[in-house]
Enzyme design. Structure first.
Site, short mmCIF file in Angstrom:
data_model
loop_
_atom_site.label_atom_id
_atom_site.label_comp_id
_atom_site.label_asym_id
_atom_site.label_seq_id
_atom_site.Cartn_x
_atom_site.Cartn_y
_atom_site.Cartn_z
N LYS A 115 -20.96 39.93 -78.26
CA LYS A 115 -21.03 38.88 -77.24
C LYS A 115 -21.12 37.50 -77.85
O LYS A 115 -20.58 36.53 -77.31
CB LYS A 115 -22.22 39.11 -76.31
CG LYS A 115 -21.97 40.20 -75.30
CD LYS A 115 -22.87 40.04 -74.08
CE LYS A 115 -22.56 41.11 -73.05
NZ LYS A 115 -23.56 41.17 -71.98
N LYS A 208 -13.23 49.31 -74.08
CA LYS A 208 -14.06 49.60 -72.91
C LYS A 208 -13.62 48.75 -71.72
O LYS A 208 -13.28 47.57 -71.89
CB LYS A 208 -15.51 49.24 -73.32
CG LYS A 208 -16.56 49.53 -72.31
CD LYS A 208 -17.93 49.09 -72.85
CE LYS A 208 -18.10 47.59 -72.74
NZ LYS A 208 -19.48 47.13 -72.95
N LYS A 211 -16.34 43.52 -67.72
CA LYS A 211 -16.23 42.35 -66.85
C LYS A 211 -15.60 41.18 -67.60
O LYS A 211 -15.05 40.28 -67.00
CB LYS A 211 -17.63 41.91 -66.40
CG LYS A 211 -18.30 42.85 -65.45
CD LYS A 211 -19.75 42.45 -65.18
CE LYS A 211 -20.50 43.57 -64.50
NZ LYS A 211 -21.94 43.37 -64.39
P1 TYM Z 1 -24.20 46.03 -67.39
O1 TYM Z 1 -24.55 45.14 -66.25
O2 TYM Z 1 -23.26 45.50 -68.42
O3 TYM Z 1 -23.59 47.39 -66.86
C1 TYM Z 1 -24.23 48.13 -65.83
C2 TYM Z 1 -24.10 49.61 -66.13
O4 TYM Z 1 -22.71 49.97 -66.21
C3 TYM Z 1 -22.47 50.68 -67.42
N1 TYM Z 1 -21.10 50.39 -67.87
C4 TYM Z 1 -20.18 51.33 -68.11
N2 TYM Z 1 -20.22 52.67 -68.00
C5 TYM Z 1 -19.09 53.35 -68.30
N3 TYM Z 1 -17.94 52.74 -68.71
C6 TYM Z 1 -17.85 51.40 -68.82
N4 TYM Z 1 -16.71 50.82 -69.20
C7 TYM Z 1 -19.02 50.63 -68.52
N5 TYM Z 1 -19.29 49.30 -68.53
C8 TYM Z 1 -20.57 49.17 -68.13
C9 TYM Z 1 -23.51 50.15 -68.39
O5 TYM Z 1 -23.71 51.05 -69.45
C10 TYM Z 1 -24.72 50.01 -67.50
O6 TYM Z 1 -25.38 51.24 -67.36
N6 TYM Z 1 -28.19 45.74 -70.37
C11 TYM Z 1 -27.67 46.36 -69.18
C12 TYM Z 1 -28.50 46.07 -67.94
C13 TYM Z 1 -29.95 46.36 -68.08
C14 TYM Z 1 -30.56 47.64 -68.08
C15 TYM Z 1 -31.95 47.39 -68.21
C16 TYM Z 1 -30.06 48.93 -68.01
C17 TYM Z 1 -30.94 45.46 -68.19
N7 TYM Z 1 -32.16 46.06 -68.27
C18 TYM Z 1 -32.86 48.45 -68.26
C19 TYM Z 1 -30.99 49.98 -68.06
C20 TYM Z 1 -32.37 49.73 -68.18
C21 TYM Z 1 -26.27 45.84 -68.93
O7 TYM Z 1 -25.90 44.79 -69.39
O8 TYM Z 1 -25.52 46.58 -68.10
#
Ligand code: TYM
Length: 346
Positions: A115, A208, A211
């Protein structure tokens, strides 16, 4: 070993728009877990501002993700749905964890490297310490299970390391409070399951779905109408061979594999069963079936989301109620942390 109350926590960032990876890798799993666990699902707005956000867009995105949770089938009455910034204990515990986690640990985080890119000196400090806040999100509820996509695996491992180091560093103070084995925090277990823990870009099966991909054609989102879904799937990259009839035949064919994974996850069937139906078929045939399936599955969710999202009072009430219930769990944990660390509180 202390027995911890089984509790699920997970978060989704309100940045841009939910895509198929978020849905299949995370939110669809959140829905299923409601049957067996007490669940807390958080719109992590504090994580979102680790990179620049337009304030009005952030507000809209918080409501959009909340609406998506509900439209996908999360029950905000039986479980907890809220936005992170309304429960200040997340930030408080994150500070303590900033002082528990080691710089060397954070330096290993691949997501920060990706990032921050080349201009690392100019990345926010928040982006760097992001995994500590994520550990706090989970541990302030002493959550035991965390459903995430595969890209969050390393962050989850760090959360486990932080929990363990806190338990060790403060073992005496913890024992003095009568907590057995120094196990104040549980070791949260990642649930990286389901058929699609890593959905890939529709334009490149080795990247992957995300967004931040500049190409809108790389992802399906809940903002896409039926025409957009059809266009994106028809334009999705493939190879010239027909589909294989065995799963092994997908090896070395990342785009074909990704479309089969997406189909199987949307249809709730195995990849074997997808290939039983489509083995030997050309992609044009398979893509038509995938368009129909994706429109049938995503269309009703998108429509419901639009409806809910426009009702700000309804969404904001869900978040207010969820935050109050989340705080009721987080506050006593944070009070104990303060006592363990040695702070004075009144
Ligand atoms: P974020 O907002 O990027 O994504 C949300 C969830 O979607 C999953 N994800 C995917 N799964 C499969 N294939 C993909 N291409 C894909 N892209 C995204 C992510 O793995 C996630 O589960 N850091 C986290 C948010 C967070 C969090 C937490 C999660 C903050 N605190 C505590 C669990 C526990 C994040 O940026 O997810």
């Amino acid at each position: 070993m202390t027995a911890f109350h089984q509790r699920v926590f997970s978060g989704v960032q309100p940045t841009g728009n939910l895509h198929l990876g978020n849905y299949l890798g995370a939110v669809k799993r959140f829905v299923a877990l409601q049957q067996d666990y007490e669940c807390i699902y958080c719109v992590v707005d504090m994580h979102a501002i680790t990179v620049a956000q337009d304030p009005a867009e952030l507000t809209a995105a918080i409501r959009e993700v909340t609406a998506a949770f509900v439209a996908c089938g999360i029950d905000p009455k039986k479980h907890i749905v809220f936005n992170q910034s309304q429960v200040s204990e997340h930030a408080e515990l994150a500070w303590v964890f900033n002082c528990v986690a080691r710089i060397g640990w954070l330096n290993r985080m691949t997501q920060f490297k990706e990032k921050a890119g080349k201009d690392r000196e100019n990345a926010s400090v928040g982006l760097y310490s992001y995994p500590n806040l994520m550990a706090a999100d989970i541990l302030v509820y002493k959550a035991t299970h965390v459903p995430v996509g595969e890209d969050q695996k390393q962050h989850l491992e760090l959360a486990r390391d932080i929990a363990q180091k806190f338990n060790n560093d403060y073992a005496e103070a913890i024992a003095a409070r009568g907590i057995a084995g120094g196990a104040f925090f549980p070791q949260p277990e990642p649930l990286i399951q389901g058929p699609a823990p890593r959905v890939m870009s529709l334009r490149d099966g080795t990247k992957k779905m995300s967004k931040s991909d500049p190409s809108d054609y790389s992802r399906l989102t809940f903002r896409d109408d039926a025409d957009a879904i059809a266009q994106k799937i028809r334009k999705a990259k493939t190879d010239p061979e027909p589909l294989p009839s065995e799963v092994e035949g997908l090896e070395g064919r990342p785009e074909a594999e990704n479309l089969v994974v997406i189909y199987s996850a949307l249809a709730d069937v195995s990849r074997e069963s997808v290939l039983k139906d489509f083995g030997g078929a050309q992609f044009s045939t398979f893509k038509n079936a995938l368009v129909d399936l994706a429109v049938a599955r995503l269309g009703p969710i998108s429509a419901e989301m639009k409806k809910l999202q426009s009702d700000h009072a309804y969404i904001d009430a869900i978040l207010a109620d969820g935050s109050a219930r989340a705080r009721a769990i987080a506050k006593p944990v944070m009070d104990q942390v303060k006592d363990i660390v040695g702070f004075i509180r009144s």
